[in-house]
Design an enzyme around this catalytic site. Structure first.
Site, mmCIF file in Angstrom:
data_model
loop_
_atom_site.group_PDB
_atom_site.id
_atom_site.type_symbol
_atom_site.label_atom_id
_atom_site.label_comp_id
_atom_site.label_asym_id
_atom_site.label_seq_id
_atom_site.Cartn_x
_atom_site.Cartn_y
_atom_site.Cartn_z
ATOM 1 N N GLU A 254 4.265 0.247 -11.476
ATOM 2 C CA GLU A 254 3.347 -0.584 -12.268
ATOM 3 C C GLU A 254 3.672 -0.600 -13.750
ATOM 4 O OE1 GLU A 254 -0.668 -0.294 -9.632
ATOM 5 O OE2 GLU A 254 -0.485 1.137 -11.253
HETATM 6 C C1 TNX Z 1 -1.968 1.969 -7.398
HETATM 7 S S1 TNX Z 1 0.190 3.252 -5.856
HETATM 8 C C2 TNX Z 1 -1.387 2.951 -8.185
HETATM 9 C C3 TNX Z 1 -2.218 4.025 -8.754
HETATM 10 C C4 TNX Z 1 -3.672 3.809 -8.475
HETATM 11 C C5 TNX Z 1 -3.864 3.313 -7.060
HETATM 12 C C6 TNX Z 1 -5.310 3.131 -6.683
HETATM 13 C C7 TNX Z 1 0.749 3.364 -7.233
HETATM 14 C C8 TNX Z 1 2.135 3.713 -7.233
HETATM 15 N N1 TNX Z 1 -0.021 3.102 -8.316
HETATM 16 O O1 TNX Z 1 -1.984 4.157 -10.134
HETATM 17 O O2 TNX Z 1 -4.344 5.009 -8.667
HETATM 18 O O3 TNX Z 1 -3.197 2.101 -6.872
HETATM 19 O O4 TNX Z 1 -5.441 2.802 -5.334
#
Ligand code: TNX
Length: 569
Positions: free
Chosen positions: A371
């Site tokens: 992300e």
């Molecule tokens: C996505 S999965 C994220 C996390 C969040 C989560 C909540 C991922 C690699 N990143 O930062 O906590 O979703 O469901």
């Protein structure tokens, strides 16, 4: 992917969750409590196994008796022979050879049995045939085909004999022995018994080498005691990796001696603005060693180059502007990554990864990589390359969330799939990331499967679940169980998959009760996906075994969600 950074739907949704919670609290509604009818919290002493609680509204289900057909994860093969073995005050645990490691496994088994039986079962070194009525744990005469984690358990009226090629196999066989005894065996206080097991033979081995759970200790901090309790519960289901998400925007949770503000400042808060916390290096070592005694390898994650606000609060030089951001205690992300063109960024990462690698006996270090907003694709690719080199220079393999497969990966680097499985709801950006993953796999990268719409333990079970998020959809017990990692992504097949992992993100989870409510019982299904051959897995059959495990979870004091999908006894 044309710079495929997307604002993940979970970030949008998180703000909604907390705004909702705030307004409900202002109205005096105890919105954060799970509905009483769904929460099952009993102490061991209050629920003797011989007198299970009954609900007159439910039909009495067909529950298999404790026996060969009652184990989770389901063994690779079992043959019942129709007799019984009875554990008595005279039963001894024999280990052969009597190494420190085998004696410790024997003592662990005694420690699991003695509180409920009230016996003082002891461990003895064996040379020659163990006495009648004993339990023997042995490394001799094992079929090498049992591999690193397999075991063979033979129960006759006169003896329980467990054989494995490696100590880990004995440890997993011990979990099976526990589950072949009546559920009261998991009580912390003396129960009536009798402590009888069905006779027969189980020959068992794991489908995947990586059977993981992930705990986010950054959004809400969990103490060493909490983490060791989770480790004990995971070990019961033959899970062998615990991935600790040690840093995120809201908190930095591991002491780094060269950069003390990371914890002094970056560890002080958590989501909601409540006091956070951190592990000293000694605490972390306590967790690592405890996990090792349960045959669980700790996989530490420092998330980068995104999700780094807590580090930037502590050291403003890690931003491109040099200006310290404010602490972040909401649940989305401020989205400012590390400054990838500054030398100090890599000096910082060399120190952090160096100290972490020195503290971590396991072979892998997780570098996050998920992300990342506001960074060009070439910058991201170059960053991942440099960080992989730092990890390799410290003698470790890098794991990253699947976005890292946009970069060229070193042999031995591992990608963790997490985006939604390909389908109508997958965004174009997610599809592009998956194309990169498939490309990396075709060049030899191995994958850990954590698809968000199946393996994410922070997603709500259904519309009535008070805790958790929904961005990946509701995940009931069936959805969490009923999938095969080897057929999820075209181009990612059994041979490409190291295993599975269930992440538990903690934006909405404040304490151990919350954690257990979301993890249990879904994590049992994930454990079975990781261990049991696909041909031996069937939801309708699993449902019955899971029902029979309800009294075990109660005896262990687990605050599990008693989903109505299951006909609990
Ligand atoms: C996505 S999965 C994220 C996390 C969040 C989560 C909540 C991922 C690699 N990143 O930062 O906590 O979703 O469901």
């Amino acid at each position: 992917m044309a710079c495929g950074w997307f604002l993940p739907s979970h970030l949008l949704q998180l703000s909604t969750f907390f705004l909702g919670a705030v307004s409900l609290v202002a109205c005096g509604n105890p919105a954060s409590l799970p509905p009483a009818s769904m929460a099952v919290s009993t102490t061991a002493a209050s629920v003797p196994a011989s007198a299970p609680a009954t609900n007159p509204m439910q039909a009495t289900p067909q529950i298999p008796p404790p026996g060969m057909d009652n184990v989770i994860p389901r063994p690779a093969s079992e043959v019942a022979t129709g007799g019984t073995f009875r554990l008595s005050a005279d039963t001894a645990i024999h280990v052969e050879p009597a190494t420190d490691e085998l004696k410790a496994i024997g003592q662990y088994l005694a420690g699991q049995l003695n509180p409920a039986t009230g016996y003082a079962t002891r461990v003895q070194a064996t040379s020659g045939a163990p006495a009648r009525g004993s339990i023997s744990l042995s490394l001799s005469g094992a079929d090498p085909a049992l591999g690193d984690e397999g075991y063979e358990l033979t129960i006759t009226p006169g003896q329980v004999r467990l054989v494995a090629a490696q100590p880990a196999g004995l440890f997993y066989g011990v979990q099976t022995i526990r589950q072949l005894l009546p559920p009261g065996i998991d009580s912390a206080s003396v129960q009536p018994g009798p402590w009888v097991m069905q006779t027969g033979t189980i020959t068992d081995a794991a489908r995947f080498a990586w059977r993981g759970a992930m705990l986010d200790v950054a959004r809400h901090f969990f103490s060493v005691k909490d983490v060791t309790r989770y480790i004990d519960l995971l070990a019961y289901y033959k899970i062998n990796r615990l991935h600790l998400h040690l840093s995120d925007d809201q908190g930095w949770r591991l002491q780094i001696k060269a950069w003390p503000n990371l914890t002094a400042s970056g560890g002080s808060l958590e989501v909601g603005g409540t006091p956070g916390g951190y592990y000293s290096q000694a605490d972390y070592t306590t967790i690592v060693n405890y996990a090792r005694s349960r045959y669980i390898t700790i996989v530490p994650e420092i998330d980068m180059p995104g999700h780094v606000n807590a580090a930037q609060v502590s050291y403003p030089e890690l931003t491109c502007s040099g200006i310290a951001p404010l602490p972040y205690t909401a649940t989305s992300s401020p989205g400012i990554p590390l400054c990838v063109n500054k030398d100090i960024t890599y000096a910082f990462l060399e120190n952090v990864i160096g100290e972490l690698a020195a503290l971590t006996p396991g072979p892998t270090i997780h570098i996050g990589g998920d992300e990342v907003q506001s960074m060009s694709r070439p910058d991201y690719i170059n960053f991942v390359k440099r960080v992989q080199a730092i990890v390799a220079a410290n003698g470790k393999q890098a794991i990253g969330w699947e976005e890292i497969s946009q970069s060229e990966l070193l042999p031995g680097s591992i990608a963790q799939h997490w985006n939604l499985a390909p389908g109508p709801y997958t965004t174009a950006a997610q599809q592009a990331v998956q194309q990169d993953l498939i490309q990396a796999v075709s060049q030899g990268t191995k994958v850990i499967m954590s698809p968000a719409d199946k393996a994410y333990l922070d997603q709500k079970y259904d519309a009535n679940t008070a805790l958790g998020l929904t961005w990946a959809g509701y995940i009931n017990v069936e959805t969490a169980y009923n999938w095969d990692p080897a057929t999820l992504i075209p181009g990612v097949t059994e041979k490409d998959i190291l295993g599975v992992e269930a992440p538990l993100w903690s934006e909405t989870l404040k304490d151990m009760d919350d954690l257990e409510y979301m993890a249990f019982p879904r994590i049992l299904g994930l454990a079975e996906i990781g261990w049991t051959p696909q041909a031996r897995r069937d939801w309708n059959e699993y449902k019955l075994r899971l029902a029979a495990h309800g009294p075990r979870l109660e005896a262990l004091g687990v605050h599990f969600y008693a989903s109505q999908e299951i006909a609990w006894p």
